[in-house]
Scaffold this motif. Sequence first.
Motif, mmCIF file in Angstrom:
data_model
loop_
_atom_site.group_PDB
_atom_site.id
_atom_site.type_symbol
_atom_site.label_atom_id
_atom_site.label_comp_id
_atom_site.label_asym_id
_atom_site.label_seq_id
_atom_site.Cartn_x
_atom_site.Cartn_y
_atom_site.Cartn_z
ATOM 1 N N ALA A 112 0.464 -0.722 0.091
ATOM 2 C CA ALA A 112 0.041 0.231 0.472
ATOM 3 C C ALA A 112 1.172 1.522 -0.568
ATOM 4 C CB ALA A 112 -0.785 -0.143 1.133
ATOM 5 N N GLY A 154 -2.774 2.595 4.659
ATOM 6 C CA GLY A 154 -1.508 1.575 5.014
ATOM 7 C C GLY A 154 -3.169 0.275 4.459
ATOM 8 N N SER A 178 -7.046 -3.264 3.712
ATOM 9 C CA SER A 178 -7.730 -1.480 4.362
ATOM 10 C C SER A 178 -9.126 -1.305 4.943
ATOM 11 C CB SER A 178 -6.905 -0.866 4.043
ATOM 12 O OG SER A 178 -7.180 0.262 4.140
ATOM 13 N N ALA A 232 3.132 -1.440 4.126
ATOM 14 C CA ALA A 232 2.319 -0.391 3.596
ATOM 15 C C ALA A 232 3.070 0.281 3.941
ATOM 16 C CB ALA A 232 1.425 -0.450 4.551
#
Length: 101
Positions: free
Chosen positions: A24, A30, A35, A54
């Motif tokens: 991400a 994130g 998510s 992330a």
Amino acid sequence: GGVVLAVESGAVSIIKSTVTNCSASASESGGGVVSAWDSGAVSIIGSTVTGCSADQDGGVVYASSSGAVSIINSTVTGCSAGKFGGAVYAGGSGAVSLIGS
């Protein structure tokens, strides 16, 4: 989320799956794999998650105002977050459980 973005949705389940090298970006909050925003529970069961990241929070799962987060009988390796929660970030969400993982 690198695999799933859930907004105001029901539960998210990843079962008996292999997830590799998902990410991400900084423009997202994130969740290298999932998510979840204002959504139901997030479950990863009997799965292998490797090398997910992330830039912000939650290398595997980012949950905001969502249900419980469970990682059960799964292998999680080499996952990271630029800020908080190398595996899970849960803000204003239900319980976080790591069972047999």
